[in-house]
Design a protein around this motif. Structure first.
Motif, PDB file in Angstrom:
ATOM      1  N   VAL A 267       0.836  -1.199   0.000  1.00  0.00           N
ATOM      2  CA  VAL A 267       0.000   0.000   0.000  1.00  0.00           C
ATOM      3  C   VAL A 267       0.872   1.251   0.000  1.00  0.00           C
ATOM      4  CG1 VAL A 267      -1.733   1.291   1.299  1.00  0.00           C
ATOM      5  CG2 VAL A 267      -1.910  -1.187   1.119  1.00  0.00           C
ATOM      6  N   LEU A 268       1.945   1.255   0.781  1.00  0.00           N
ATOM      7  CA  LEU A 268       2.873   2.390   0.777  1.00  0.00           C
ATOM      8  C   LEU A 268       3.524   2.563  -0.596  1.00  0.00           C
ATOM      9  CD1 LEU A 268       4.550   1.838   4.259  1.00  0.00           C
ATOM     10  CD2 LEU A 268       3.060   3.736   3.622  1.00  0.00           C
ATOM     11  N   ILE A 269       3.857   1.467  -1.225  1.00  0.00           N
ATOM     12  CA  ILE A 269       4.389   1.530  -2.594  1.00  0.00           C
ATOM     13  C   ILE A 269       3.343   2.126  -3.533  1.00  0.00           C
ATOM     14  CG2 ILE A 269       5.109   0.115  -4.567  1.00  0.00           C
ATOM     15  CD1 ILE A 269       6.415  -1.786  -2.524  1.00  0.00           C
ATOM     16  N   SER A 360       9.811  18.439  -6.752  1.00  0.00           N
ATOM     17  CA  SER A 360      10.241  17.940  -5.431  1.00  0.00           C
ATOM     18  C   SER A 360       9.313  16.845  -4.934  1.00  0.00           C
ATOM     19  CB  SER A 360      10.283  19.088  -4.423  1.00  0.00           C
ATOM     20  OG  SER A 360      11.182  20.100  -4.835  1.00  0.00           O
ATOM     21  N   PHE A 361       7.986  17.057  -5.065  1.00  0.00           N
ATOM     22  CA  PHE A 361       7.038  16.013  -4.677  1.00  0.00           C
ATOM     23  C   PHE A 361       7.318  14.718  -5.437  1.00  0.00           C
ATOM     24  CE2 PHE A 361       3.230  18.759  -3.107  1.00  0.00           C
ATOM     25  CZ  PHE A 361       3.828  18.831  -1.855  1.00  0.00           C
ATOM     26  N   GLY A 362       7.552  14.843  -6.740  1.00  0.00           N
ATOM     27  CA  GLY A 362       7.809  13.659  -7.555  1.00  0.00           C
ATOM     28  C   GLY A 362       9.089  12.955  -7.164  1.00  0.00           C
ATOM     29  N   PHE A 367      11.736   8.383  -4.378  1.00  0.00           N
ATOM     30  CA  PHE A 367      12.608   7.819  -3.344  1.00  0.00           C
ATOM     31  C   PHE A 367      11.826   6.876  -2.432  1.00  0.00           C
ATOM     32  CE2 PHE A 367      14.018   8.125   1.100  1.00  0.00           C
ATOM     33  CZ  PHE A 367      15.254   7.509   0.991  1.00  0.00           C
ATOM     34  N   PHE A 368      10.629   7.303  -2.026  1.00  0.00           N
ATOM     35  CA  PHE A 368       9.798   6.437  -1.180  1.00  0.00           C
ATOM     36  C   PHE A 368       9.477   5.136  -1.897  1.00  0.00           C
ATOM     37  CE2 PHE A 368       7.867  10.629   0.504  1.00  0.00           C
ATOM     38  CZ  PHE A 368       8.991  10.848   1.281  1.00  0.00           C
ATOM     39  N   PHE A 372      10.582   1.696  -0.210  1.00  0.00           N
ATOM     40  CA  PHE A 372       9.562   0.737   0.227  1.00  0.00           C
ATOM     41  C   PHE A 372       9.643  -0.549  -0.589  1.00  0.00           C
ATOM     42  CE2 PHE A 372       6.872   4.659   1.437  1.00  0.00           C
ATOM     43  CZ  PHE A 372       7.499   4.725   2.671  1.00  0.00           C
ATOM     44  N   GLY A 373       9.960  -0.430  -1.882  1.00  0.00           N
ATOM     45  CA  GLY A 373      10.122  -1.620  -2.706  1.00  0.00           C
ATOM     46  C   GLY A 373      11.296  -2.467  -2.251  1.00  0.00           C
TER      47      GLY A 373
END
Length: 458
Positions: A267-269, A360-362, A367-368, A372-373
């Motif tokens: 879900v985080l991914i 920046s958001f992208g 990175f997240f 997470f992956g």
């Protein structure tokens, strides 16, 4: 929920709602005023970060003050200080003076949240904390939406009118707490888990909490700057910010329920990939007013859901005895992310233009996604130990609200099964028994196989 419990929680929730109306649009107002005065995006980011620095400092030290003077006096002191700092901002304009005032205001604001959250915490036991937290979030989000919608009307009344209204609301919020006929609740000093313990326990929870603080702080402090610079009026900026908060309120629970049925790491991914798509759409699509509203609604739902899902994932791994301290520690990590975000993203907006916000958001979301992956491949997430709980407390003491009886019980059962999985029981040959067994006699045999521990009762 009983009438008695609702009556006990009504005063702090009403105080929260009144204060939240003004606090909901104050960050937007300050960003717009600084931009209208011709200040750079970097300086606006520095002033915006002051508020989050105050929040982080207050979250670590305000509980000591509360223990000394009690809840009602502490609430009156903190709310009065909020009013004074805001009124001073309305009296004169100086970016560096505003920096100091915003820092003090952030410290005082988290003190107000500490009083409210600790009061709610002691209003009921673990069985009703989930319902109390739901009421808390409704009051907080509703106040935020209403405040943003009022911004345009108040700004049209004059340069100082919005600051006066925020000061009035902060002062007015004292009344429900001061008039309540109840003895102040007890409060223990909060001792969050240190960062190195949290990283060892839940790297995904730490990065999710840190990243959530970064993107949410940027949404509150720098998104209004972007909206004004693309030609929107103050009223339209307020409407768009209300849409962002509305998206956070309406989409957080469905995303949370999704995380109950699937691996929370996946879900985080998914949330990270979703935020990448929304950021790319903001950078490439022609943005009409309606299209922008839809994208910001979805963006609010994505970035605001990151923190509660990360906390829920961390809770799936934490021992029952560490749940409270873990949630407190993750809240402080979130505050650190919020503090550094405007300082990092505002120079990007200065260097590459206003679209730098979504670049920046992208980049953060990418990175997240990669982190997470990677964590998913290294250590798959466990099954949820308890249903998702939306998370919005602002203080370390209030973080205990999310630790419901259901979560504690789920963590205890999870620990028990993990202990059993490490046991290889001996195979015993039962002796023949003459006559039936006693009614209260129970024979338990553990079978350890590839599917886990199977507990069968005879």
């Amino acid at each position: 929920m009983s009438r008695q419990l609702l009556a006990m929680a009504l005063a702090p929730l009403l105080g929260l709602f009144i204060l939240g109306i003004g606090n909901g649009f104050l960050a937007t107002l300050i960003t717009l005023r600084l931009d209208a005065a011709g200040e750079s995006a970097t300086l606006i980011g520095v002033v915006s970060s002051a508020y989050f620095i105050g929040l982080a400092l207050g979250a670590m030290v305000n509980d000591r003050l509360l223990l000394r003077i009690g809840h009602i006096r502490a609430y009156g002191s903190f709310a009065s200080l909020v009013a004074v700092t805001v009124l001073l901002q309305g009296l004169f304009f100086d970016p560096w003076a505003w920096f100091v005032l915003r820092l003090i205001g952030g410290w005082a604001t988290v003190g107000v949240y500490l009083v409210i959250e600790s009061w709610l915490l002691t209003a009921g036991d673990q069985k009703v904390r989930g319902r109390l937290l739901a009421l808390y979030m409704i009051a907080l989000y509703a106040a935020g939406v209403l405040g943003q919608l009022l911004l345009g009307t108040l700004d049209a009344m004059g340069a100082t009118a919005p600051f006066m209204v925020v000061g009035l609301l902060a002062s007015l919020s004292v009344l429900p707490m001061a008039m309540i006929p109840r003895v102040s609740p007890l409060l223990e000093h909060a001792e969050p888990l240190p960062p190195h313990r949290l990283i060892t326990m839940t790297p995904t929870g730490v990065i999710g909490s840190l990243g959530s603080g970064m993107v949410v702080a940027a949404a509150y402090s720098l998104l209004p700057l972007y909206l004004q610079r693309i030609g929107m009026s103050v009223s339209q900026v307020g409407q768009m910010m209300a849409v962002v908060i509305l998206g956070a309120m309406l989409l957080q629970y469905p995303i949370g329920r999704w995380s109950d049925r699937h691996d929370r790491q996946m879900v985080l991914i998914g949330i990270s990939a979703f935020c990448i798509v929304i950021s790319a759409a903001m950078l490439t699509l022609p943005l009409s007013f309606g299209m922008l509203a839809v994208l910001l609604f979805l963006l609010g739902g994505g970035v605001f859901a990151l923190y509660p899902v990360a906390v829920s994932h961390a809770a799936d791994r934490a021992p029952a005895g560490a749940l409270v301290r873990m949630s407190q520690g993750l809240l402080l990590i979130n505050s650190i992310g919020a503090t550094i975000s405007p300082l990092l993203i505002s120079p990007v907006m200065t260097a590459v233009g206003d679209a730098g916000l979504f670049w920046s958001f992208g980049a953060l979301s990418l990175f997240f996604l990669l982190f997470f992956g990677w964590r998913r491949s290294v250590r798959p997430a466990p099954m949820p130990v308890a249903p998702f709980t939306a998370t919005m407390p602002m203080s370390a003491a209030g973080a205990e609200l999310v630790v419901t009886e259901e979560l504690v019980q789920g963590a205890l059962e999870h620990e028990h099964l993990e202990d059993l999985s490490n046991v290889v029981p001996e195979v015993e040959v039962a002796e023949p028994v003459v006559g039936p067994p006693a009614e209260d006699e129970t024979h338990i045999t553990y079978y350890d196989d590839a599917e886990g521990v199977d507990i069968r009762r005879h």
